[in-house]
Motif scaffolding. Structure first.
Motif, short mmCIF file in Angstrom:
data_model
loop_
_atom_site.label_atom_id
_atom_site.label_comp_id
_atom_site.label_asym_id
_atom_site.label_seq_id
_atom_site.Cartn_x
_atom_site.Cartn_y
_atom_site.Cartn_z
N ALA A 148 0.83 -1.21 0.00
CA ALA A 148 0.00 0.00 0.00
C ALA A 148 0.87 1.26 0.00
O ALA A 148 0.54 2.24 -0.68
N VAL A 149 1.97 1.23 0.72
CA VAL A 149 2.89 2.37 0.76
C VAL A 149 3.48 2.60 -0.63
O VAL A 149 3.58 3.74 -1.10
N ILE A 150 3.86 1.52 -1.30
CA ILE A 150 4.42 1.64 -2.65
C ILE A 150 3.38 2.23 -3.59
O ILE A 150 3.69 3.11 -4.40
N GLY A 151 2.14 1.76 -3.48
CA GLY A 151 1.06 2.31 -4.31
C GLY A 151 0.88 3.80 -4.10
O GLY A 151 0.76 4.58 -5.05
N LYS A 152 0.87 4.22 -2.84
CA LYS A 152 0.73 5.65 -2.54
C LYS A 152 1.92 6.45 -3.08
O LYS A 152 1.75 7.55 -3.61
N LEU A 153 3.11 5.90 -2.96
CA LEU A 153 4.30 6.57 -3.47
C LEU A 153 4.21 6.75 -4.98
O LEU A 153 4.42 7.84 -5.51
N LEU A 154 3.86 5.68 -5.69
CA LEU A 154 3.77 5.73 -7.15
C LEU A 154 2.68 6.67 -7.64
O LEU A 154 2.77 7.22 -8.73
N ASN A 155 1.63 6.83 -6.84
CA ASN A 155 0.51 7.69 -7.22
C ASN A 155 0.68 9.12 -6.71
O ASN A 155 -0.25 9.92 -6.82
N GLU A 157 0.88 10.22 -3.64
CA GLU A 157 0.03 10.51 -2.49
C GLU A 157 0.80 10.69 -1.18
O GLU A 157 0.18 10.88 -0.13
N LEU A 158 2.11 10.62 -1.23
CA LEU A 158 2.91 10.78 -0.02
C LEU A 158 3.64 12.12 -0.07
O LEU A 158 4.15 12.51 -1.12
N GLU A 159 3.70 12.76 1.07
CA GLU A 159 4.42 14.03 1.17
C GLU A 159 5.28 14.02 2.43
O GLU A 159 5.05 13.24 3.34
N GLY A 160 6.24 14.92 2.45
CA GLY A 160 7.05 15.13 3.64
C GLY A 160 7.72 13.86 4.13
O GLY A 160 8.31 13.10 3.36
N ASP A 161 7.61 13.64 5.44
CA ASP A 161 8.27 12.50 6.08
C ASP A 161 7.80 11.16 5.51
O ASP A 161 8.61 10.24 5.35
N GLU A 162 6.50 11.04 5.19
CA GLU A 162 6.00 9.77 4.63
C GLU A 162 6.68 9.47 3.30
O GLU A 162 7.03 8.33 3.02
N PHE A 163 6.86 10.50 2.47
CA PHE A 163 7.52 10.34 1.17
C PHE A 163 8.96 9.87 1.39
O PHE A 163 9.39 8.87 0.79
N TYR A 164 9.69 10.55 2.24
CA TYR A 164 11.09 10.20 2.45
C TYR A 164 11.26 8.86 3.16
O TYR A 164 12.20 8.11 2.86
N ASP A 165 10.32 8.52 4.03
CA ASP A 165 10.35 7.20 4.66
C ASP A 165 10.14 6.10 3.62
O ASP A 165 10.79 5.05 3.67
N ALA A 166 9.25 6.34 2.66
CA ALA A 166 9.00 5.36 1.60
C ALA A 166 10.23 5.22 0.71
O ALA A 166 10.61 4.10 0.33
N ILE A 167 10.87 6.33 0.37
CA ILE A 167 12.09 6.28 -0.43
C ILE A 167 13.16 5.49 0.32
O ILE A 167 13.82 4.61 -0.24
#
Length: 195
Positions: A148-155, A157-167
Motif C-alpha cells: 500500500a505504501v508503494i502504491g501511494k508513493l507511485l501515485n 500521495e505521499l508528502e514530507g516524512d511519509e515520502f522520504y520514509d518510503a524512499i
C-alpha cells in the motif's frame, strides 16, 4: 475479489494505450509481488497468464472450489500445453497474469490496495523496467502492508516524512539486491524513476 476487476480493467486498458512495454512492466511487477507473497510459484507473467487462461478453458474457476486458496493451488499446479500456449497472444497472457495477481493479492491482503499499486505502475512504468527495483518484491513478501505504501508513493500521495520514509524503505530493500551501489546512487535511481 470481483470488486477490484472494474478498476483493474481501466488500469490495464490505460497500460495498453501507452504500449505493450507498460503492460509488460505492470504484469511483471504484480506477478513478482504475488510470487513474493507466496500466492503462486512463478514470477513469470507470461507463464502465469497462460496457466490462468488454459485453466479457465478447462473449467478451473474460483466458484468450482471450496476456498479461493484451493483455486489458486489448482491454477498453480495446472500443466501448460505448449501448443495451446503458443496460440495465445502475449498481450492476453500479460493481462490475465495481472488480473490473476491482483485478484490473489486482494484476496489475501485487501489492505494492500493492489489496484492503486497497478495504477501507480502504469503512471511510472520505468520504476519497474529491467528489474531495476527487484528488492521491492522481497520487501513486500516479508511485509505485505508495504505494498500500500508503494502504491501511494507511485501515485504521488505521499508528502514530507511519509515520502522520504518510503524512499528510504525502497533504498534499503534495493541495497540487498544491488550491494555494488551506494545508498545515494539507489536513492537517485528511485527519485529519477518517480520524476
Amino acid at each position: 475479489v470481483s470488486s477490484v476487476l472494474p478498476s483493474l480493467g481501466s488500469v490495464l486498458g490505460n497500460a495498453l494505450k501507452v504500449g505493450i512495454q507498460v503492460l509488460n512492466a505492470v504484469a511483471k511487477g504484480l506477478t513478482a509481488f504475488g510470487n513474493a507473497l507466496g500466492l503462486f510459484e512463478t514470477d513469470d507473467p507470461e507463464k502465469l497468464g497462460t496457466k490462468r487462461i488454459l485453466a479457465e478453458e478447462e473449467g478451473i474457476e474460483p466458484e468450482n472450489y471450496d476456498t479461493y486458496d484451493e483455486y489458486l493451488k489448482a491454477v498453480d499446479e495446472f500443466e501448460i500445453d505448449e501448443e495451446r500456449a503458443a496460440e495465445i497472444p502475449t498481450e492476453d497472457k500479460l493481462v490475465k497474469a495481472a488480473q490473476h495477481a491482483v485478484e490473489a493479492i486482494d484476496y489475501k491482503y485487501p489492505e494492500a490496495n493492489v489496484v492503486d499499486v497497478a495504477e501507480g505502475m502504469v503512471a511510472n512504468p520505468e520504476f519497474y523496467e529491467d528489474d531495476r527495483f527487484a528488492g521491492l518484491a522481497e520487501l513486500v513478501g516479508n511485509n505485505p502492508e508495504k505494498l500500500a505504501v508503494i502504491g501511494k508513493l507511485l501515485n504521488g500521495e505521499l508528502e514530507g516524512d511519509e515520502f522520504y520514509d518510503a524512499i528510504d524503505m525502497i533504498v534499503s530493500a534495493e541495497q540487498t539486491k544491488h550491494p555494488e551501489l551506494s545508498s545515494e546512487e539507489i536513492k537517485e535511481r528511485v527519485q529519477n524513476a518517480l520524476a
